[in-house]
Design a protein around this motif. Structure first.
Motif, mmCIF file in Angstrom:
data_model
loop_
_atom_site.group_PDB
_atom_site.id
_atom_site.type_symbol
_atom_site.label_atom_id
_atom_site.label_comp_id
_atom_site.label_asym_id
_atom_site.label_seq_id
_atom_site.Cartn_x
_atom_site.Cartn_y
_atom_site.Cartn_z
ATOM 1 N N GLN A 64 27.320 68.183 56.360
ATOM 2 C CA GLN A 64 25.909 67.893 56.187
ATOM 3 C C GLN A 64 25.757 67.302 54.792
ATOM 4 O O GLN A 64 26.129 67.920 53.804
ATOM 5 C CB GLN A 64 25.097 69.174 56.326
ATOM 6 C CG GLN A 64 23.610 68.945 56.318
ATOM 7 C CD GLN A 64 22.861 70.247 56.506
ATOM 8 O OE1 GLN A 64 22.884 71.082 55.619
ATOM 9 N NE2 GLN A 64 22.228 70.395 57.644
ATOM 10 N N LEU A 65 25.224 66.094 54.728
ATOM 11 C CA LEU A 65 25.160 65.386 53.455
ATOM 12 C C LEU A 65 23.934 65.736 52.634
ATOM 13 O O LEU A 65 23.873 65.417 51.465
ATOM 14 C CB LEU A 65 25.186 63.876 53.705
ATOM 15 C CG LEU A 65 26.456 63.382 54.391
ATOM 16 C CD1 LEU A 65 26.320 61.922 54.757
ATOM 17 C CD2 LEU A 65 27.666 63.605 53.503
ATOM 18 N N GLY A 66 22.976 66.373 53.235
ATOM 19 C CA GLY A 66 21.755 66.724 52.515
ATOM 20 C C GLY A 66 20.542 66.155 53.208
ATOM 21 O O GLY A 66 20.627 65.620 54.314
ATOM 22 N N PRO A 67 19.390 66.269 52.554
ATOM 23 C CA PRO A 67 18.152 65.806 53.170
ATOM 24 C C PRO A 67 18.196 64.316 53.506
ATOM 25 O O PRO A 67 18.795 63.526 52.784
ATOM 26 C CB PRO A 67 17.094 66.082 52.113
ATOM 27 C CG PRO A 67 17.692 67.123 51.224
ATOM 28 C CD PRO A 67 19.168 66.875 51.252
ATOM 29 N N LEU A 68 17.564 63.989 54.599
ATOM 30 C CA LEU A 68 17.441 62.600 55.015
ATOM 31 C C LEU A 68 16.521 61.886 54.038
ATOM 32 O O LEU A 68 15.508 62.445 53.631
ATOM 33 C CB LEU A 68 16.830 62.585 56.413
ATOM 34 C CG LEU A 68 16.999 61.348 57.258
ATOM 35 C CD1 LEU A 68 18.461 61.062 57.519
ATOM 36 C CD2 LEU A 68 16.259 61.522 58.569
#
Length: 99
Positions: A64-68
């Motif tokens: 999970q790369l973080g918030p969109l």
């Protein structure tokens, strides 16, 4: 409950045909808590009714790369466009009297 029509491989190919071929691919997940995930692969299978179905998958080691980014969530209509609140001119504090 009315579902949006499913897109086809042709729809995806048409959309991708306008993209930079060197662009990285990521998945946008969960409209209520939009997050960006790495893209792991494409798998073709058959649905119970025999129709061909293509799945986009996360990698085995899901990342999970973080918030969109907000602009992506807005383009997906997951969030409304937000404008910055109007700013009011703040008064200054100056010493009173002859100072």
């Amino acid at each position: 409950m009315d579902l949006e029509p499913e897109i086809t491989v042709g729809d995806v190919l048409d959309a991708l045909s306008t993209c930079d071929r060197e662009a990285r691919v990521r998945m946008a997940v969960n409209p209520f808590f939009p997050m960006a995930h790495l893209f792991g692969g494409v798998i073709e299978s058959r649905a119970e009714n025999g129709e061909s179905v293509v799945y986009f998958a996360e990698p085995k080691e899901a990342v999970q790369l973080g918030p969109l980014p907000p602009d992506v969530a807005v383009k997906l209509t997951w969030q409304p466009p937000n404008e910055a609140p109007a700013r009011r001119r703040r008064g200054t504090t100056r010493p009173s009297g002859d100072q």
